[in-house]
Write a protein that holds these residues in place. Structure first.
Motif, short mmCIF file in Angstrom:
data_model
loop_
_atom_site.label_atom_id
_atom_site.label_comp_id
_atom_site.label_asym_id
_atom_site.label_seq_id
_atom_site.Cartn_x
_atom_site.Cartn_y
_atom_site.Cartn_z
N THR B 131 0.83 -1.50 0.14
CA THR B 131 0.25 -0.21 -0.32
C THR B 131 0.99 1.17 -0.14
O THR B 131 0.70 1.73 -0.49
N LEU B 132 2.05 1.34 0.79
CA LEU B 132 2.29 2.77 1.19
C LEU B 132 3.64 2.66 -0.01
O LEU B 132 3.60 3.98 -0.78
N THR B 133 3.67 1.69 -0.91
CA THR B 133 4.60 1.83 -2.54
C THR B 133 3.58 2.51 -3.50
O THR B 133 3.96 3.18 -3.96
N TRP B 134 2.28 2.06 -3.41
CA TRP B 134 1.79 2.95 -3.96
C TRP B 134 1.51 3.91 -3.36
O TRP B 134 1.06 4.60 -5.01
N LEU B 206 12.09 7.12 -2.06
CA LEU B 206 11.28 6.33 -0.85
C LEU B 206 10.62 4.91 -0.76
O LEU B 206 10.69 3.97 -0.90
N HIS B 207 9.79 5.13 -2.39
CA HIS B 207 9.30 4.51 -3.31
C HIS B 207 10.07 3.48 -3.42
O HIS B 207 9.87 2.29 -3.87
N VAL B 208 11.28 3.62 -4.21
CA VAL B 208 12.50 2.63 -4.76
C VAL B 208 12.87 1.91 -3.31
O VAL B 208 12.28 0.81 -4.22
N VAL B 209 13.11 1.95 -2.09
CA VAL B 209 13.60 1.27 -1.84
C VAL B 209 11.91 0.40 -0.81
O VAL B 209 12.23 -0.89 -0.78
#
Lengths: 55, 242
Positions: B131-134, B206-209
């Motif tokens: 969810t947080l990635t999205w 942050l998205h990539v991590v």
């Protein structure tokens, strides 16, 4: 030829607009959207080149 | 004056091991606890993997990386533009070229990012604890739009003047015109070259991590029994389930 190029290259040109009823869009924006849709469809169907063996 | 010996220092508390696994050791400092927690969530082989699951071998999985490469070109050309200034990029051939590289990198950035967004939307990429990635991906998209808007304001031509004076009424109506004044070239310049690039960079990082932590999302049709989705598989996609 120069006039033709200048239509697309000049910053002063308002651009070419296409309209269907109330819907209006600049030709450049329409081209970008169509290219994105084409890329999306191609990405789904074109086979990915096989490199070294994956797990 | 005599040299004095330093008083004996208490030795730093050593981790107390409660078992054979080093991760079970009890750490007494927040740095030690943070290190263990971070390494547990993102071990080095997940951060910089040697290989990817087989389902990643599809063109639909390359657009996220395309957006990152475009962002690198945007940042590099932007640094050159910022250091040389408007007179240079308006009047010199090289300035025109770098200005065009900046513009077309942005075009490619948005095109690849939106195709990436479509691909992830249609494969419900928020599955399996992602969810947080999205959310960070959507955040990167929204912050990028604001950054691009400030870029259009910095063209220092009639186009940017027109955009600023059309936009100011909407921003004033939204109540933020006093803090984000599109007619203030200096303020918008600072937003565009410092604050917003930092924001885009941070959200994208942050998205990539998060992608590395949870693994690349498997296709919808991947079977639960697929060996690549089992715990311990490369990318650990199975940990998060589907």
């Amino acid at each position: 030829m120069h006039d033709f190029v200048s239509i697309f290259a000049s910053l002063d040109s308002p651009g070419i607009y296409l309209g269907w009823g109330a819907f209006q869009i600049q030709l450049g924006n329409l081209i970008v959207i169509l290219v994105m849709i084409l890329l999306f469809v191609l990405a789904l169907f074109l086979p990915f080149p096989s490199g070294r063996k994956r797990k | 004056m005599s040299l004095r010996e330093n008083p004996p220092r208490e030795s730093a508390p050593t981790p107390v091991s409660t078992g054979s696994n080093p991760e079970d050791a009890v750490y007494h400092t927040w740095t030690g606890r943070a290190r263990v927690a971070l390494l547990r969530r993102l071990p080095a082989d997940k951060l910089l993997p040697e290989d990817q699951p087989g389902y990643v071998a599809s063109w639909i999985y390359v657009f996220g990386m395309g957006a990152i490469v475009s962002l690198v070109f945007i940042l590099a050309s932007g640094v050159i533009l910022g250091l040389n200034g408007p007179a240079w990029y308006h009047l010199s051939d090289l300035g025109h070229f770098v200005n065009s590289v900046h513009l077309w990198s942005v075009e490619l950035f948005f095109m690849t990012m939106v195709v990436h967004l479509w691909g992830k939307y249609w494969m419900a990429a928020w599955r399996g604890g992602r969810t947080l990635t999205w959310i960070t991906g959507m955040g990167a998209f929204l912050v990028s739009i604001v950054t691009a808007f400030t870029g259009y304001l910095l063209q220092t031509n009639f186009d940017s003047q027109w955009i600023a004076f059309e936009g100011k009424d909407a921003l004033n109506a939204a109540g933020i015109g006093a803090w984000f004044n599109v007619a203030n070239l200096g303020q918008i310049f600072m937003f565009h070259i410092i604050l917003l690039p930092l924001a885009v960079g941070a959200v994208v990082a942050l998205h990539v991590v998060l992608v590395r932590m949870h693994g690349v999302v498997p296709p919808l049709e991947a079977a639960d029994t697929d060996a690549q989705l089992q715990p311990g598989a490369q990318g650990d996609a199975g940990e998060a389930g589907r």
